[in-house]
Design an enzyme around this catalytic site. Structure first.
Site, PDB file in Angstrom:
ATOM      1  N   THR A   1      -6.961  10.264  -0.448  1.00 23.31           N
ATOM      2  CA  THR A   1      -7.006  11.095  -1.645  1.00 23.31           C
ATOM      3  C   THR A   1      -5.785  10.927  -2.522  1.00 23.31           C
ATOM      4  O   THR A   1      -5.743  11.444  -3.626  1.00 23.31           O
ATOM      5  CB  THR A   1      -7.144  12.591  -1.258  1.00 23.31           C
ATOM      6  OG1 THR A   1      -6.070  12.938  -0.389  1.00 23.31           O
ATOM      7  CG2 THR A   1      -8.465  12.822  -0.547  1.00 23.31           C
TER       8      THR A   1
ATOM      9  N   GLU B   1       6.196   4.949   7.327  1.00 23.78           N
ATOM     10  CA  GLU B   1       5.716   6.078   6.534  1.00 23.78           C
ATOM     11  C   GLU B   1       6.484   7.352   6.864  1.00 23.78           C
ATOM     12  O   GLU B   1       6.503   7.800   8.009  1.00 23.78           O
ATOM     13  CB  GLU B   1       4.219   6.272   6.771  1.00 23.78           C
ATOM     14  CG  GLU B   1       3.399   5.158   6.124  1.00 23.78           C
ATOM     15  CD  GLU B   1       1.927   5.193   6.458  1.00 23.78           C
ATOM     16  OE1 GLU B   1       1.165   4.536   5.735  1.00 23.78           O
ATOM     17  OE2 GLU B   1       1.535   5.840   7.444  1.00 23.78           O
TER      18      GLU B   1
ATOM     19  N   THR C   1      -0.458  -2.766  10.809  1.00 28.73           N
ATOM     20  CA  THR C   1      -1.194  -2.914   9.566  1.00 28.73           C
ATOM     21  C   THR C   1      -0.243  -3.598   8.614  1.00 28.73           C
ATOM     22  O   THR C   1       0.348  -3.014   7.736  1.00 28.73           O
ATOM     23  CB  THR C   1      -1.735  -1.628   8.947  1.00 28.73           C
ATOM     24  OG1 THR C   1      -2.608  -1.986   7.895  1.00 28.73           O
ATOM     25  CG2 THR C   1      -0.735  -0.701   8.408  1.00 28.73           C
TER      26      THR C   1
ATOM     27  N   LYS D   1       3.984  -6.811   3.761  1.00 31.23           N
ATOM     28  CA  LYS D   1       3.741  -5.393   3.526  1.00 31.23           C
ATOM     29  C   LYS D   1       3.522  -4.738   4.871  1.00 31.23           C
ATOM     30  O   LYS D   1       3.043  -5.356   5.827  1.00 31.23           O
ATOM     31  CB  LYS D   1       2.543  -5.159   2.602  1.00 31.23           C
ATOM     32  CG  LYS D   1       1.191  -5.629   3.113  1.00 31.23           C
ATOM     33  CD  LYS D   1       0.459  -4.710   4.062  1.00 31.23           C
ATOM     34  CE  LYS D   1       0.315  -3.312   3.518  1.00 31.23           C
ATOM     35  NZ  LYS D   1      -0.471  -2.465   4.507  1.00 31.23           N
TER      36      LYS D   1
ATOM     37  N   ASN E   1      -0.408  10.443   5.836  1.00 31.17           N
ATOM     38  CA  ASN E   1      -1.650   9.998   6.445  1.00 31.17           C
ATOM     39  C   ASN E   1      -2.761  11.027   6.365  1.00 31.17           C
ATOM     40  O   ASN E   1      -3.935  10.695   6.396  1.00 31.17           O
ATOM     41  CB  ASN E   1      -1.391   9.586   7.903  1.00 31.17           C
ATOM     42  CG  ASN E   1      -0.738   8.224   7.976  1.00 31.17           C
ATOM     43  OD1 ASN E   1      -1.383   7.206   7.814  1.00 31.17           O
ATOM     44  ND2 ASN E   1       0.566   8.200   8.185  1.00 31.17           N
TER      45      ASN E   1
ATOM     46  N   THR F   1       0.859  -1.191   0.000  1.00 29.02           N
ATOM     47  CA  THR F   1       0.000   0.000   0.000  1.00 29.02           C
ATOM     48  C   THR F   1       0.898   1.243   0.000  1.00 29.02           C
ATOM     49  O   THR F   1       1.308   1.704  -1.052  1.00 29.02           O
ATOM     50  CB  THR F   1      -0.978  -0.006   1.202  1.00 29.02           C
ATOM     51  OG1 THR F   1      -0.249  -0.256   2.404  1.00 29.02           O
ATOM     52  CG2 THR F   1      -2.034  -1.081   1.027  1.00 29.02           C
TER      53      THR F   1
END
Length: 405
Positions: free
Chosen positions: A405, A274, A188, A177, A400, A151
């Site tokens: 979007t 991230e 996650t 992942k 995040n 992702t």
């Protein structure tokens, strides 16, 4: 002729994989559907998220693994299939479509999903491409399958290793992942492990949970435990070793190999956090108990203030003691030593819970590295533990803030 250069989940004998773009994700350059397949039935086990809100695939996989047998894993990215009134139905349909194309039973399929929570998953793209996905199964397609489960990951995470059991060459391969929404008690993250080792279901379940507790459950990125986390393993026995049925030397060999793979995946997930610029490791030694060592390591790595200090290359050891102080651990608060280490060297910053005179220029050079070890010596016992995470950067908020979007 057997492909001798197999990697990742295709490294063990008898495993095939594929990944492609089916249309769940808007970006056509992003794969969003993956399949892992063994040409014989496997002994199987899974660990799951401890979040009370769980994705529909978790419930379906748990049901399918009641007999601890599986032969394939179907995974989609781009949609978590979580908090939907038809989620169970869609997860079952994913298994049914895969089973029909592979000529298996639906209950012999593990199903997983990752992506946005709360948006309904349309089965049509999967239905339209399942034939192509199966037709493209190959024993050199680990990377394609890995790309199909990503992702916000920026790098593919796949590893494999070979080892000997009673003269038989055995293999373990894996893909995973995970980049954000990651906190101990899984993350996650999705991780899928394959092996050609012969092992009983009882021993496989036990070893998977033991290893998971020391690896994936020691990773934290941002303090959020996700809804869809899953670690699944398939063992098809094609290496030909005598079946592992007890905790003997062969069990230990297999466990060590599995630990290596899961640790590599855990560190790769942490480093790819991230917005991250640094992999952080907290290495705790001389704690009173294993539980205390783990609690301290996780508390330090989870601290937003520690993570921010590491981003800013600030040797702020007080934040580390603060994080230890609110951990659920037993210790003597007057005996703690702290030091930092990277490829630029090491520096002690705290002795017996008191600050040392620090060469700030040397500390800055050490903390500029992209991999930093925070050493914590509790001087209070014999147990040790490691936890992995990353720094907290401006980009984490940006990624995040714009996730949907």
């Amino acid at each position: 002729m057997e492909n001798i250069n197999k990697i990742g989940i295709c490294a063990p004998k008898g495993f095939y994989a594929n990944g492609l773009h089916c249309g769940i994700r808007k970006n056509k350059s992003k794969k969003d559907l993956s399949l892992i397949y063994s040409d014989v039935m496997c002994t199987a086990a899974s660990c799951y998220t401890q979040n009370k809100v769980k994705g529909a695939p978790i419930y379906v996989t748990k049901e399918h693994l009641e007999d601890h047998k599986a032969q394939a894993i179907i995974i989609n990215s781009g949609n978590a299939n979580t908090c939907n009134d038809n989620g169970i139905e869609i997860a079952n349909q994913m298994c049914e479509l895969s089973a029909t194309a592979l000529k298996l039973k639906p209950e012999d399929i593990i199903v997983a999903s990752t992506g946005v929570i709360g948006e309904k998953l349309d089965i049509t793209p999967i239905q339209n491409h399942i034939g192509e996905l199966v037709q493209g199964l190959n024993d050199n397609n680990s990377l394609a399958a890995c790309e199909g489960i990503m992702t916000t990951d920026t790098i593919a995470k796949q590893f494999d290793t070979a080892f000997e059991i009673d003269g038989h060459t055995c293999h373990i391969g894996a893909i995973a992942k995970g980049s954000g929404m990651i906190h101990p008690n899984m993350a996650t993250m999705l991780a899928f492990v394959t092996s050609d080792v012969a092992i009983s279901e009882d021993m496989l379940i036990e070893v998977l949970h033991e290893v998971c507790n020391d690896t994936f459950n020691m990773v934290t990125i941002d303090g959020d435990t996700s809804t869809n986390d899953m670690l699944s393993i398939l063992c098809n026995g094609k290496a030909g070793n005598p079946e592992i049925r007890e905790k003997n030397e062969n069990y230990a060999i297999f466990k060590n190999a599995l630990f290596k793979i899961c640790k590599d995946l855990s560190k790769a997930i942490a480093k790819d956090g991230e917005g991250a610029t640094k992999l952080l490791t907290c290495a705790v030694v001389h704690a009173k108990s294993d539980k205390d060592a783990k609690a301290i390591a996780k508390s330090v790595i989870a601290s937003s203030l520690v993570k921010s200090a590491m981003f800013g290359c600030d040797a702020n050891w007080g934040r580390i003691l603060c994080a230890i102080g609110y951990s659920d651990a037993q210790y003597d608060e007057t005996t703690i030593d702290v030091s930092f280490e990277s490829n630029a060297g090491s520096i002690a910053v705290c002795k017996n819970s008191q600050g040392l005179q620090v060469d700030e220029e040397k500390a800055l050079e050490i903390l500029k590295a992209d991999e930093i070890i925070i050493h914590v010596d509790m001087n209070n016992g014999e147990e040790s533990a490691e936890s992995w995470g990353c720094d907290l950067t401006y980009d984490y908020v940006k990624i995040n803030g714009e996730y949907r979007t």
